[in-house]
Write an enzyme that holds these catalytic residues in place. Sequence first.
Site, PDB file in Angstrom:
ATOM      1  N   CYS A 295       7.261   1.342   7.268  1.00  0.00           N
ATOM      2  CA  CYS A 295       6.745   0.429   6.351  1.00  0.00           C
ATOM      3  C   CYS A 295       7.688  -0.429   5.797  1.00  0.00           C
ATOM      4  O   CYS A 295       7.447  -1.770   5.545  1.00  0.00           O
ATOM      5  CB  CYS A 295       5.928   0.804   5.228  1.00  0.00           C
ATOM      6  SG  CYS A 295       4.311   1.895   5.823  1.00  0.00           S
TER       7      CYS A 295
ATOM      8  N   ASP B 109       5.520   1.831  -0.955  1.00  0.00           N
ATOM      9  CA  ASP B 109       4.613   3.044  -0.840  1.00  0.00           C
ATOM     10  C   ASP B 109       5.439   4.403  -1.346  1.00  0.00           C
ATOM     11  O   ASP B 109       5.543   5.326  -0.666  1.00  0.00           O
ATOM     12  CB  ASP B 109       4.488   3.422   0.673  1.00  0.00           C
ATOM     13  CG  ASP B 109       3.878   2.276   1.357  1.00  0.00           C
ATOM     14  OD1 ASP B 109       3.255   1.206   0.617  1.00  0.00           O
ATOM     15  OD2 ASP B 109       3.556   2.053   2.635  1.00  0.00           O
TER      16      ASP B 109
ATOM     17  N   ASP C  16      -0.087   2.320   0.008  1.00  0.00           N
ATOM     18  CA  ASP C  16      -1.070   2.513   1.267  1.00  0.00           C
ATOM     19  C   ASP C  16      -2.537   3.229   0.749  1.00  0.00           C
ATOM     20  O   ASP C  16      -2.429   4.111  -0.248  1.00  0.00           O
ATOM     21  CB  ASP C  16      -0.304   3.550   1.935  1.00  0.00           C
ATOM     22  CG  ASP C  16      -0.481   3.670   3.593  1.00  0.00           C
ATOM     23  OD1 ASP C  16      -0.520   2.618   3.896  1.00  0.00           O
ATOM     24  OD2 ASP C  16      -0.328   4.588   4.042  1.00  0.00           O
TER      25      ASP C  16
ATOM     26  N   LYS D 261      -2.863  -1.758   1.013  1.00  0.00           N
ATOM     27  CA  LYS D 261      -2.894  -2.004   2.577  1.00  0.00           C
ATOM     28  C   LYS D 261      -3.527  -0.882   3.167  1.00  0.00           C
ATOM     29  O   LYS D 261      -3.235   0.260   2.847  1.00  0.00           O
ATOM     30  CB  LYS D 261      -1.326  -2.514   2.973  1.00  0.00           C
ATOM     31  CG  LYS D 261      -0.385  -1.244   2.718  1.00  0.00           C
ATOM     32  CD  LYS D 261       0.973  -1.756   3.007  1.00  0.00           C
ATOM     33  CE  LYS D 261       2.024  -0.866   2.932  1.00  0.00           C
ATOM     34  NZ  LYS D 261       2.031   0.232   3.792  1.00  0.00           N
TER      35      LYS D 261
ATOM     36  N   HIS E 178     -10.067   7.091   8.249  1.00  0.00           N
ATOM     37  CA  HIS E 178      -9.370   6.029   8.819  1.00  0.00           C
ATOM     38  C   HIS E 178      -9.035   6.205  10.177  1.00  0.00           C
ATOM     39  O   HIS E 178      -8.674   7.050  10.767  1.00  0.00           O
ATOM     40  CB  HIS E 178      -8.113   5.608   8.171  1.00  0.00           C
ATOM     41  CG  HIS E 178      -7.381   4.397   8.252  1.00  0.00           C
ATOM     42  ND1 HIS E 178      -6.739   3.922   9.312  1.00  0.00           N
ATOM     43  CD2 HIS E 178      -7.728   3.059   7.614  1.00  0.00           C
ATOM     44  CE1 HIS E 178      -6.193   2.675   9.374  1.00  0.00           C
ATOM     45  NE2 HIS E 178      -6.874   2.256   8.463  1.00  0.00           N
TER      46      HIS E 178
END
Length: 211
Positions: free
Chosen positions: A159, A16, A54, A114, A60
């Site tokens: 992450c 990320d 990401d 992801k 979301h």
Amino acid sequence: MESNMHPETHALIVIDVQNDFCPGGALAVAGGDEIITGINGLFDNFQVKVLTQDWHPSGHSSFASSHADKAPFQVIDMPYGPQVLWPDHCVQGSQGAAFHPELRSDAADLVIRKGFRSAVDSYSAFFENDHKTPTGLEGYLRTRGVTDLWMVGLATDFCVQYSALDAARLGFSTTIITDLCRAIDMDGSLAQAKATLNSEGVQFLTQPQIL
């Protein structure tokens, strides 16, 4: 250069390194851009190179803006467990979701996205936050014969931690290159992450130690 080349059973996993997680971004990690030069220097030492990205749809479920009367960094209960609510970040196709322009992203063999399922967040490179929906990364690494993972990126206590824990639990030998990561460190989350990672057998090294 050749003497530092890792065998083809080793993979570099870059987590990320995106604009929204770097200074000036929507969910900036302090010093997030300071690790890029070092990461770029590692690409030539690995034959297997994976970037994670990401990649959230608008609205979301992990965005605080998707919940009435909720603020960023509050924690709510989702069907899969507690979920930190975040500022809107890494929205698909946005400049914030793009890799940092200084990252040698073209060097990657694979980019794994992801967090694209709107109902579940995803910290780990291997599973969504329900801990059972796979991203496909494990299968890719297995078919390439990878046994050892070297992780860098953002953020150490979110992450990177979740990716490393899943990797270790899946049986990969897992090392975090600590000076090529940066942490959010929210309410002691970095110390807690390191303790958890240690307990699962994840190794910590610095870039000079591996070169």
